[in-house]
Write an enzyme that holds these catalytic residues in place. Structure first.
Site, short mmCIF file in Angstrom:
data_model
loop_
_atom_site.label_atom_id
_atom_site.label_comp_id
_atom_site.label_asym_id
_atom_site.label_seq_id
_atom_site.Cartn_x
_atom_site.Cartn_y
_atom_site.Cartn_z
N HIS A 153 0.85 -1.20 0.00
CA HIS A 153 0.00 0.00 0.00
C HIS A 153 0.88 1.23 0.00
CE1 HIS A 153 0.86 -0.64 4.34
NE2 HIS A 153 0.89 0.67 4.38
N HIS A 200 -5.76 -1.89 4.95
CA HIS A 200 -5.78 -0.77 4.00
C HIS A 200 -4.97 -1.11 2.76
CE1 HIS A 200 -2.11 -0.17 6.22
NE2 HIS A 200 -1.79 0.96 5.65
N HIS A 215 4.96 7.27 2.34
CA HIS A 215 5.73 6.04 2.19
C HIS A 215 5.07 5.05 1.26
CE1 HIS A 215 3.05 4.82 5.64
NE2 HIS A 215 3.04 3.66 5.02
N HIS A 247 1.64 0.03 15.07
CA HIS A 247 0.65 1.11 14.88
C HIS A 247 -0.62 0.76 15.64
CE1 HIS A 247 2.83 3.14 11.76
NE2 HIS A 247 2.73 2.18 10.88
N TYR A 256 10.24 1.87 9.36
CA TYR A 256 10.31 2.84 8.28
C TYR A 256 11.74 3.31 8.12
CZ TYR A 256 5.23 3.40 8.79
OH TYR A 256 3.88 3.18 8.86
N GLU A 266 8.29 1.48 3.93
CA GLU A 266 7.88 0.75 5.13
C GLU A 266 7.94 -0.74 4.81
OE1 GLU A 266 3.60 0.77 6.00
OE2 GLU A 266 4.01 0.45 8.11
#
Lengths: 308, 308, 308, 308
Positions: A153, A200, A215, A247, A256, A266
């Site tokens: 993503h 996501h 990112h 997260h 990261y 990431e």
């Protein structure tokens, strides 16, 4: 029913300051497979486990950042339908002929309200992952560097977050999964959208800087591989951002760092599966620390401000 | 686009020989949350992370096995559509009124060619996972026993495998992901079908014994949790089948054991994500050992023959 | 105080049926570093993380098995002392001159009551692990195959178990950590002995077959690496024994397979740390299943009977 | 030969500002077992896997910090010998009678050059870990909170680092494992010392603040448990310091946070095994970032300055 419509992030074209250095980085440190160059001099890469020809293209330029972000769609009929839907919604679309990008069919290109350039495509040559489709082995050996499973993503920034969010939800069939609210408790400052069962497939963050990249994210299989990614980043003296960490948003565990051009990447693992009967998860502004950095529960200047 | 149509395994009703003993087992060893009983004396359970009221119902009976297998569908309109599609395909359907099962809406019930009874439903009360949907914590603490994330899939056996496979693919929108061929190289002896990005939501195996259950499977987050499941199984002296091991098919890592009634269950982790542009993976008959037991590469009598 | 006296398994000389095939196996599948050959044609290997020149020597022969097992001792004074102690105990010792084995100092050789040939030595060239001793990196990259951390221990079989146990405890300073009793509840059928904080540095099993090897064991860092070892074993079609599994004895998690000559090897992870104020752990004969195979709780014919 | 002389950190007495709050913290968040109080009102705790009665004692006081640090030694003869050796070295020793601390034998107490109060003892009641010593299970279930395996080591600060280092090495039989040099390239600013095969049992850091505690450290089994510790720390809103991260020194993976009184604690996993034939690892001053924080390669103000 399996994924229909827009399926997943398919490819992205990243601007790098020094192509040779970047080819070396993405091959040796990221552990992607270099698939070659095209006539324009762009370098193509795939993750070892990916089946399609490439997911990352590098183009040498004077300024880092991402040229465009592409999603693969289910089939040509879907591509035609989405093109029509975009135009009906008032978004201008452009057709990029098949073959302009190696091994890739026709692409429908449009610019989102946040200024980002997106593409949709249905066809890319399937080169496989080397295991074949008959009684395959379960692992790919001989991996080097971080060696992620796939491009997963992007998190991208721009001013008209509402516009991009609505476009993706109303026209492209994405679902809103998580959101961070502004201090007013109403405005979205960040949204996480899925076109699959992933927590996501793309995230938008409100930012006055249009068309910027926070990112590009690659998937790892385990938390132990996140530690290995962190170790690889260190032994190669890659410019670090932050991690390993978890997260609050999506629960993913991650690290990261920056590629040689300063583009943040990431490499992460985990997170829950999203189903469309799940309520949206909302983070009030004051919880942003824990939302982004679940363990330290504090924001980090560089993480908030650096984009390309 | 996120999952549409049939979304995921939603609930199943398992026959157990001693309800009290089984409630204790599923609570203390499996680590499910006991949601209560209904007027018929059936016991309801959910996995801690699941949002809906329940995914497992236990009914005391003289013979172990599964009464029915239910999938949750996207919405009521989908339920109506699938009911019509089933009947159009020649499959008789029956409506079970809302509330017959606690906290569950109307169910469309049908029998598959392999003799298994299936249900589709759109509504089940969402009780949540205790974390809420506003700035939630990332973990649920205080887990006990094996404590899987969710009911994940079933492997079920019956004679008319082709019939069930075709029904699921042509009418219910499932995709064929992997298959094992018979010695003739043509006939399917086993098929893995997905209605999502999971490597499978259900697997059918050709077996003269109609309407039988090989195993109900629950998802774990990591290989370390598979080890923990194995340890929990031992300290509770649960009847073991086999594992920890990896499957060639789906690449999942897993362990199998039997509940007090002899119903086999699986607690597994991993496997790749399925997208519908992936070719079907085929295993020739002679590779069945590695397909099922990737490490030992040999079949196991009990695993092949015991069903309920 | 840090380890004194006998410190750890130092090297062992394994008989292999085909040297070329075995060099390939130990390099590519086991992931050891091939350090070269000596004038006798013996092949030397070290694990990547080991500091000393070698821990495994291969000698081509007509019959598989282990020629001798060597422990490294703290220093030359210790070597002299142990030689004297052995002779005082009635064990004949022999001196093998420095250099007979590449990069290795003088060795004191003796035969144990179970018929196994042991060596003690104080000096072996330290070649390092490539990281150096100044501000080293934390990982060694570019590993291949299973790539264990070190040679860890051996399990060996012979008739006079009591004799070997007593020799190791009374003369060589080992501690008894765990034992399995015979049906009479008195006689030891197997003992695990430690000269460190490891749960064992050697294990003896009572067996009418004197001077036999059950397995040579190599240490892995994590349970995830045990899974990877199992996968590596499969992709190379190595002859499998059993695993992944956990032992009740020592709690270690492990997998066993056979080298091309039929010598069994183990690659394992974990287990508790042993301190000499810990009581001995005893397993009654009837618990041998769970002692050896904690999850299946049943013995396995091949595991019990095959030795070289 | 197994550990002799000084064996391991045995207990420590920590000053806490509010005893009730701290008992709750160490029980629910750290997951230690509360063993009771003594007549002085001190609270005693052990880690679940530890065999001895306790490893942590809490004493309510006005100022956080550690009263004293105790090592368990092999036996009473060792205790007598070390007492004599200390006095011969010019260190005054004091005898604390058996029973002054619950379930603990006579203690030999002395003050180190850095001002820290140490104790040596040979006897503490062995209460076991609940698994017994006959055919034990391999895991302890029903753990809560972070639930470490054992008290593992301490990092403590004071001015006369050389004095404490020399005392521990020359008199107490510790080995120097790793060191950080000052800018002059000669002076030690920090040393890691081991009395076992652990990478360290204690670390001293040069600091003008005598007799201060940087952290008390507890051992976890895996990197996944370090993540879980981080999650537990967050859900209980424990005051965070830093992590998850890897240290260059010892390679351990870890997380640091503060107890309710501001005493820093560490819960870590991993690191290599130390043998006394290993060369000392030296870190030049300019590598201190990577030495302490292997991934970010930068020092952190709070981590460097906060002690109790």
């Amino acid at each position: 029913m399996a994924i229909s419509g827009v399926m997943r992030p398919g490819h992205c074209q990243l601007r790098v300051l020094n192509l040779d250095e970047s080819v070396k980085f993405y091959t040796e440190v990221m552990g992607l497979k270099h698939m070659g160059f095209d006539a324009q001099g762009r370098a193509y890469f795939k993750c070892l486990d990916e089946l399609d020809h490439h997911s990352l293209i590098l183009r040498q330029a004077d300024k880092a950042g991402m040229d465009f972000y592409a999603f693969k769609v289910r089939d040509k009929a879907t591509l035609e339908q989405l093109d029509a839907d975009l135009r009906a919604y008032g978004v201008a679309t452009e057709r990029i002929p098949a073959g302009e990008m190696l091994e890739t069919g026709e692409r429908v290109r449009f610019t989102s309200p946040t200024g980002h350039v997106f593409e949709l495509y249905a066809e890319k040559t399937m080169v496989g992952n080397g295991l074949g489709f008959e009684a395959p082995e379960a692992i790919i050996d001989g991996r080097r560097g971080i060696s992620p499973i796939r491009l997963d993503h992007w998190q991208i920034h721009g001013p008209d977050l509402d516009g991009s969010r609505d476009l993706f939800v109303k026209v492209l069939g994405f679902s809103l999964v998580e959101r961070i609210k502004a201090e007013d408790g109403v405005t979205d400052v960040a949204v996480w959208l899925s076109c699959s069962t992933k927590a996501h497939d793309i995230a938008f963050v409100r930012d006055e800087r249009a068309n910027t990249l926070h990112h590009a994210s690659y998937l790892l299989g385990t938390w132990e591989q996140v530690l290995k990614a962190a170790d690889i980043i260190t032994i190669h003296r890659v410019s670090m951002d932050i991690g390993p960490l978890r997260h609050g948003i999506t629960r993913g565990t991650t690290i990261y760092a920056f590629d040689p051009s300063g583009n943040r990447f990431e490499t992460f693992c985990g997170g829950y599966d999203f189903y469309p009967d799940m309520p949206v998860i909302t983070w009030p502004f004051e919880e942003m620390g824990r939302a982004v950095f679940y363990h330290t529960r504090q924001l980090n200047e560089r993480f908030l401000t650096v984009v390309t």
